[in-house]
Scaffold this motif. Sequence first.
Motif, PDB file in Angstrom:
ATOM      1  N   THR A   1       0.837  -1.190   0.000  1.00 17.61           N
ATOM      2  CA  THR A   1       0.000   0.000   0.000  1.00 17.61           C
ATOM      3  C   THR A   1       0.871   1.238   0.000  1.00 17.61           C
ATOM      4  N   SER A   2       0.479   2.213  -0.822  1.00 15.93           N
ATOM      5  CA  SER A   2       1.144   3.516  -0.824  1.00 15.93           C
ATOM      6  C   SER A   2       0.089   4.600  -0.771  1.00 15.93           C
ATOM      7  N   SER A   3       0.493   5.803  -0.409  1.00 16.55           N
ATOM      8  CA  SER A   3      -0.460   6.906  -0.279  1.00 16.55           C
ATOM      9  C   SER A   3       0.039   8.123  -1.033  1.00 16.55           C
ATOM     10  N   VAL A   4      -0.905   8.827  -1.646  1.00 15.67           N
ATOM     11  CA  VAL A   4      -0.643  10.127  -2.255  1.00 15.67           C
ATOM     12  C   VAL A   4      -1.583  11.099  -1.575  1.00 15.67           C
ATOM     13  N   LEU A   5      -1.041  11.903  -0.665  1.00 12.19           N
ATOM     14  CA  LEU A   5      -1.887  12.733   0.180  1.00 12.19           C
ATOM     15  C   LEU A   5      -2.939  11.832   0.818  1.00 12.19           C
ATOM     16  N   GLY A   6      -4.235  12.056   0.516  1.00 14.24           N
ATOM     17  CA  GLY A   6      -5.269  11.241   1.141  1.00 14.24           C
ATOM     18  C   GLY A   6      -5.564   9.950   0.421  1.00 14.24           C
ATOM     19  N   ILE A   7      -5.085   9.788  -0.824  1.00 10.13           N
ATOM     20  CA  ILE A   7      -5.431   8.607  -1.611  1.00 10.13           C
ATOM     21  C   ILE A   7      -4.555   7.428  -1.203  1.00 10.13           C
ATOM     22  N   THR A   8      -5.194   6.268  -1.063  1.00 10.54           N
ATOM     23  CA  THR A   8      -4.459   5.038  -0.760  1.00 10.54           C
ATOM     24  C   THR A   8      -4.547   4.109  -1.963  1.00 10.54           C
ATOM     25  N   VAL A   9      -3.391   3.624  -2.404  1.00  9.64           N
ATOM     26  CA  VAL A   9      -3.334   2.658  -3.504  1.00  9.64           C
ATOM     27  C   VAL A   9      -2.746   1.362  -2.970  1.00  9.64           C
ATOM     28  N   THR A  10      -3.512   0.287  -3.064  1.00  7.56           N
ATOM     29  CA  THR A  10      -3.041  -1.028  -2.654  1.00  7.56           C
ATOM     30  C   THR A  10      -2.773  -1.860  -3.900  1.00  7.56           C
ATOM     31  N   THR A  11      -1.528  -2.324  -4.018  1.00  2.31           N
ATOM     32  CA  THR A  11      -1.119  -3.092  -5.188  1.00  2.31           C
ATOM     33  C   THR A  11      -1.080  -4.575  -4.846  1.00  2.31           C
TER      34      THR A  11
ATOM     35  N   VAL B   1      -1.145  -2.319 -17.521  1.00  4.35           N
ATOM     36  CA  VAL B   1      -1.750  -1.373 -16.584  1.00  4.35           C
ATOM     37  C   VAL B   1      -0.714  -0.960 -15.547  1.00  4.35           C
ATOM     38  N   SER B   2      -0.595   0.338 -15.334  1.00  3.55           N
ATOM     39  CA  SER B   2       0.355   0.865 -14.359  1.00  3.55           C
ATOM     40  C   SER B   2      -0.246   2.099 -13.705  1.00  3.55           C
ATOM     41  N   TYR B   3       0.432   2.590 -12.678  1.00  3.16           N
ATOM     42  CA  TYR B   3      -0.029   3.849 -12.104  1.00  3.16           C
ATOM     43  C   TYR B   3       1.143   4.743 -11.738  1.00  3.16           C
ATOM     44  N   THR B   4       0.886   6.037 -11.809  1.00  2.00           N
ATOM     45  CA  THR B   4       1.837   7.048 -11.393  1.00  2.00           C
ATOM     46  C   THR B   4       1.098   8.067 -10.530  1.00  2.00           C
ATOM     47  N   THR B   5       1.835   8.984  -9.948  1.00  2.00           N
ATOM     48  CA  THR B   5       1.233  10.037  -9.138  1.00  2.00           C
ATOM     49  C   THR B   5       1.681  11.392  -9.650  1.00  2.00           C
ATOM     50  N   SER B   6       0.817  12.385  -9.434  1.00  2.00           N
ATOM     51  CA  SER B   6       1.138  13.759  -9.810  1.00  2.00           C
ATOM     52  C   SER B   6       0.357  14.683  -8.882  1.00  2.00           C
ATOM     53  N   GLY B   7       1.062  15.305  -7.948  1.00  2.00           N
ATOM     54  CA  GLY B   7       0.387  16.201  -7.019  1.00  2.00           C
ATOM     55  C   GLY B   7      -0.676  15.477  -6.225  1.00  2.00           C
TER      56      GLY B   7
ATOM     57  N   ASN C   1      -1.141  19.415 -16.836  1.00  2.00           N
ATOM     58  CA  ASN C   1       0.134  19.125 -16.178  1.00  2.00           C
ATOM     59  C   ASN C   1       0.387  17.643 -15.971  1.00  2.00           C
ATOM     60  N   LEU C   2      -0.450  16.772 -16.539  1.00  2.00           N
ATOM     61  CA  LEU C   2      -0.326  15.336 -16.269  1.00  2.00           C
ATOM     62  C   LEU C   2       0.513  14.592 -17.300  1.00  2.00           C
ATOM     63  N   GLY C   3       0.826  15.216 -18.426  1.00  3.30           N
ATOM     64  CA  GLY C   3       1.668  14.575 -19.435  1.00  3.30           C
ATOM     65  C   GLY C   3       1.025  13.391 -20.116  1.00  3.30           C
ATOM     66  N   LEU C   4      -0.276  13.474 -20.384  1.00  2.00           N
ATOM     67  CA  LEU C   4      -1.001  12.363 -20.986  1.00  2.00           C
ATOM     68  C   LEU C   4      -0.831  12.356 -22.505  1.00  2.00           C
ATOM     69  N   THR C   5      -0.713  11.188 -23.080  1.00  3.27           N
ATOM     70  CA  THR C   5      -0.486  11.034 -24.520  1.00  3.27           C
ATOM     71  C   THR C   5      -1.608  11.698 -25.327  1.00  3.27           C
ATOM     72  N   GLY C   6      -1.234  12.598 -26.222  1.00  2.00           N
ATOM     73  CA  GLY C   6      -2.187  13.215 -27.139  1.00  2.00           C
ATOM     74  C   GLY C   6      -2.960  14.386 -26.588  1.00  2.00           C
ATOM     75  N   TYR C   7      -2.818  14.689 -25.311  1.00  2.00           N
ATOM     76  CA  TYR C   7      -3.607  15.767 -24.709  1.00  2.00           C
ATOM     77  C   TYR C   7      -3.007  17.123 -25.072  1.00  2.00           C
ATOM     78  N   VAL C   8      -3.858  18.064 -25.475  1.00  2.00           N
ATOM     79  CA  VAL C   8      -3.425  19.426 -25.817  1.00  2.00           C
ATOM     80  C   VAL C   8      -3.972  20.383 -24.771  1.00  2.00           C
ATOM     81  N   GLY C   9      -3.079  21.022 -24.044  1.00  2.00           N
ATOM     82  CA  GLY C   9      -3.465  21.937 -22.985  1.00  2.00           C
ATOM     83  C   GLY C   9      -3.727  23.346 -23.477  1.00  2.00           C
ATOM     84  N   ALA C  10      -3.909  24.249 -22.523  1.00  2.00           N
ATOM     85  CA  ALA C  10      -4.300  25.627 -22.832  1.00  2.00           C
ATOM     86  C   ALA C  10      -3.278  26.342 -23.698  1.00  2.00           C
ATOM     87  N   SER C  11      -2.002  26.022 -23.550  1.00  2.00           N
ATOM     88  CA  SER C  11      -0.963  26.732 -24.314  1.00  2.00           C
ATOM     89  C   SER C  11      -1.045  26.466 -25.807  1.00  2.00           C
TER      90      SER C  11
END
Length: 536
Positions: A14-24, A78-84, A271-281
């Motif tokens: 189990t790992s946590s990102v702030l309040g979120i808990t991820v159990t692998t 399937v994988s997971y990462t964290t961002s903020g 700010n998540l760096g997702l494939t193909g996503y075009v942000g405001a800029s």
Amino acid sequence: MFFAVLFTFLFAWTSSVLGITVTTATASYTINTESSYGMTVVISRSTCDVTSMKFMGTEYQYSGTYSQIASGLGSATVSYTTSGNYVIIKCVANNDAFDLTHYMVFEDASNAIYMGTYTASEPTVGELRYIYRLTGLTDAYPYGDVSDITGGTAIEGSDVYLVDGETRSKFYSSERFIDDAVYCATNSGASVHACFIRPNNQATEKSSGGPFFRDINLNEVGSYQSLTYYMNSNHAQTEAYRQGFHGPYVFQFTRTGVPKASDFDVSFFDNLGLTGYVGASGRGYVKGTASGVSSSFPIVVHWYNANYQSWVYASSSGSFTSPALVAGTYTMKLYQDEFLAATSTVTVQSGATVTANIAATNTILTSSHTTIFKMGDYDGQPTGFLNAANQLRMHPSDSRMSSWSPGTIASTAASSFPMAIFKSVNNGQVISFSLSSAISSTATLRMATTLAFAGGRPQAIVNGYTCSAPAAPTAIDSRGVTRGAYRGLGEVYDCSIPSGNLKSGTNTVTINIISGSSGDEFLSPNVIFDAIELFY
């Protein structure tokens, strides 16, 4: 005891990102957002399926078939990462059926799943959709039980049913994309809602079909309720599919009623760096004024190219500002409600706002003439014709429909003239009108349609004059009126009536549907009418 502890250490952590808990675990990720109501989601590490979904301690995921893209990706990395404050589940599928990357983003202390789907090519299943299959949520918002087929008998294909004397279908849950911001599965007391939300126009900028396209939202089948987010399909499809990043779109549990799309800020996706996503800029805006259309109808401006599309309602005065558009050159269209009024082009630049006014150029709206009679309005819909008020939510055979063969109808009684004519059901509908004197000039009978099926097109007889048979319309590979669709390519048929054919006294127009093909009743060649006008 040693082996049990070792197994837990090696195969679940189990790992946590702030309040979120991820159990692998070996087979799954379990995400607990630690929200005040408690939302826990289990995702398969081999397929990307959602196999469990609990809210307030109650399991809502159907165990027989999981929640997934279409009927499942088959296999995925399937994988997971964290961002903020966020946990990002990434599912990559590259097999015979799919070449895509699907994202599920979880926010600290939230009951929502922010989603996006990047496609490199169209799935071989021929459509792109995400389906949550939910138990315990048997009601629907906003259209109630129109898509509840529980205990029904199929009357057309495998998707239109008769239930307790009413026709039901998953297609009857649809809404125009321009208006389809939120729809939900809910329980009988409406204390829990599970909803799909389009937070802004980016959610549909990779869809196909324009602002008035519709697709399946909900379907109660007894054992579970399908809550579906369609990105594209061949359901009365009028343009090519678009590939790339579809979304963000949002799934949310709530116990405080129906959420508002405006409550969701998805700018963090930049700010998540997702494939193909075009942000405001990488985006800019178009502003301007639309003119030449009636303020009695909604005014819609639509931008599209091969890669993106977007739309907006203009104000009653015609002023508009587009959503944030990805930089590029767009076709820009103006509609009087759904009736095409003008077409132009505009180039959008990143970080800039360009001014581009647009004025109606369609001569149907701009030309002056003397109208003898007009039934319906040029709004791109069958509004005002007989059965139009019911057609979106029921089959033409439904007992709640009025007779499709009402007899000869006065030209002043559009609400008594059927919105559709079927070759094998009500061919040869007659419109009657009176003239105080003969018309000495050439006249025009205009029949504006919204959708044709099986090559159907109208041919009219005005008194003793038979209009030339029009060419077959462009085929759309889908059923139409029987599954709640009315929008196609919008063919308009004009017939020139020679002078001397319109006489003093009673006159008639008889409309027949012609086609080389035949069919069974409501699946015979047919057309849906937008407006019928006789003028000179």
